[in-house]
Design an enzyme around this catalytic site. Structure first.
Site, PDB file in Angstrom:
ATOM      1  N   TYR A  53       0.834  -1.197   0.000  1.00 41.06           N
ATOM      2  CA  TYR A  53       0.000   0.000   0.000  1.00 41.06           C
ATOM      3  C   TYR A  53       0.870   1.248   0.000  1.00 41.06           C
ATOM      4  CZ  TYR A  53      -4.127   2.850   0.855  1.00 41.06           C
ATOM      5  OH  TYR A  53      -5.138   3.763   0.730  1.00 41.06           O
ATOM      6  N   VAL A 154     -16.705  -0.105  -3.731  1.00 41.89           N
ATOM      7  CA  VAL A 154     -16.795   1.235  -4.313  1.00 41.89           C
ATOM      8  C   VAL A 154     -17.742   1.230  -5.506  1.00 41.89           C
ATOM      9  CG1 VAL A 154     -15.523   3.037  -5.539  1.00 41.89           C
ATOM     10  CG2 VAL A 154     -14.534   1.999  -3.511  1.00 41.89           C
ATOM     11  N   TYR A 238      -8.186   4.602  -9.475  1.00 37.44           N
ATOM     12  CA  TYR A 238      -8.077   4.651  -8.023  1.00 37.44           C
ATOM     13  C   TYR A 238      -7.642   3.322  -7.419  1.00 37.44           C
ATOM     14  CZ  TYR A 238     -12.604   2.219  -7.614  1.00 37.44           C
ATOM     15  OH  TYR A 238     -13.620   1.299  -7.679  1.00 37.44           O
ATOM     16  N   GLY A 239      -7.222   2.366  -8.258  1.00 37.45           N
ATOM     17  CA  GLY A 239      -6.799   1.075  -7.725  1.00 37.45           C
ATOM     18  C   GLY A 239      -6.132   0.246  -8.799  1.00 37.45           C
ATOM     19  N   TRP A 264      -6.680   9.338  -4.802  1.00 36.18           N
ATOM     20  CA  TRP A 264      -6.380   8.633  -3.553  1.00 36.18           C
ATOM     21  C   TRP A 264      -7.100   9.364  -2.435  1.00 36.18           C
ATOM     22  CZ3 TRP A 264      -1.112   8.628  -0.567  1.00 36.18           C
ATOM     23  CH2 TRP A 264      -1.120   7.596   0.396  1.00 36.18           C
TER      24      TRP A 264
END
Length: 328
Positions: A53, A154, A238-239, A264
């Site tokens: 992360y 999400v 976003y990922g 983010w």
């Protein structure tokens, strides 16, 4: 009292964490003791355990970035907070625990009677979905938005929030078995990803102009999303659920004028004033309390089964969130 603690990081996330007993210190001025009611396991939690992360806490650490609790006790000088109140826990405070001590001013009182499991998922995914819809491009009712990983947490929130705003969504999933769940949330179009995605999007929308793409997968999925956008559209990532960096062709960037940017939530929190943050949370809490915004919970685990819970959360093809109920 127990919490889920890890002293190292490694490629198999469930191997580095375990439930251990601990003792809490006496409350200092301004503090509150909280009994944790529910805490989800998010992809960012798993990536924190593997060390992948973007922001990693110092070791040793307690897992869990968000959750909901019930105030058990407060220091003598604390006002405006009473034992028995349901509260939103501070981001990143180590929520996979039966109890924790937090600064009272950092605890956000929540409506009574709302589902604590739904409230426990408030801090990360709902604001991400809401901000992806509101802060990237200007959208009007009737506009189309395309997203992948639409069966993620999400993704599910985004479908519901878009529908409430009068927006129409094209939702891309990676397997046929996920289609029905996304449709049940009110999605306009649900498609399985593939090389001909752009053509199928054009057919499904009647050739509508799609100006915003929301990518959580990365790799060639990013390019397929870019091809589905109208010229001059914006693609926000976003990922990286696919485990690969975003791939986008010069044809999309140069000749079709596609913009690729990132989002983010942790950065948004850092640069946004408290009043704006509080207004966003108040909006989302109201929707959750009324049952108008929700996410599916696949399975719940006690704190003693933290290894099983993390393994389940890290596995693919889930149909909902894995939730820790530390006190049963």
């Amino acid at each position: 009292m127990k919490h889920a603690r890890y002293t190292q990081r490694g490629p198999v996330p469930q191997d580095v964490i375990e439930a251990v007993e601990f003792d809490l210190p006496a409350l200092a001025p301004g503090q509150a003791l909280v009994e944790v009611l529910a805490a989800p396991i998010n992809p960012s939690d798993v990536l924190t355990l593997t060390g992948e992360y973007g922001s990693l806490p110092p070791l040793p650490a307690v897992g869990g970035n968000e959750g909901v609790g019930r105030v058990a006790a407060v220091a003598d000088d604390v006002a405006g907070l009473s034992p028995g109140q349901t509260v939103l826990l501070p981001v990143g405070c180590g929520t996979w625990a039966t109890h924790l001590v937090a600064e009272a001013r950092a605890l956000v009182p929540l409506p009574e009677g709302a589902d604590p499991q739904q409230l426990a998922m408030l801090t990360v995914n709902p604001p991400t979905a809401r901000l992806l819809l509101s802060d990237i491009v200007d959208l009007e009712p009737g506009d189309w938005v395309i997203q992948n990983a639409a069966n993620s947490a999400v993704g599910g929130y985004l479908v519901q929030l878009a529908r409430a705003r009068g927006l129409r969504t094209v939702n891309v999933v990676r397997r046929e078995g996920a289609v029905a769940d996304v449709e049940a949330l009110g999605a306009n179009v649900v498609l399985v990803d593939g090389d001909d995605l752009a053509a199928r999007v054009t057919e499904a929308t009647g050739g509508a102009k799609v100006t915003l793409g929301i990518d959580a997968v990365g790799g060639m999925a990013t390019e397929r999303m870019a091809q589905a956008l109208a010229p001059g559209g914006t693609l926000v990532n976003y990922g990286a659920m696919g485990g690969e960096p975003c791939a986008i062709s010069p044809g999309s960037l140069i000749f079709r004028g596609i913009t690729l940017r990132g989002f983010w939530l942790a950065h948004w929190f850092k640069v946004t004033d408290a009043a704006t943050r509080n207004a966003l949370f108040a909006e989302l809490v109201g929707l959750i309390a009324k049952g108008q915004l929700k996410a599916r919970v696949q399975e719940t685990y006690g704190i003693d089964r933290i290894k099983d819970a993390v393994k389940a959360a890290a596995a693919g093809e889930r149909s909902g969130k894995v939730m820790i109920l530390p006190n049963g």
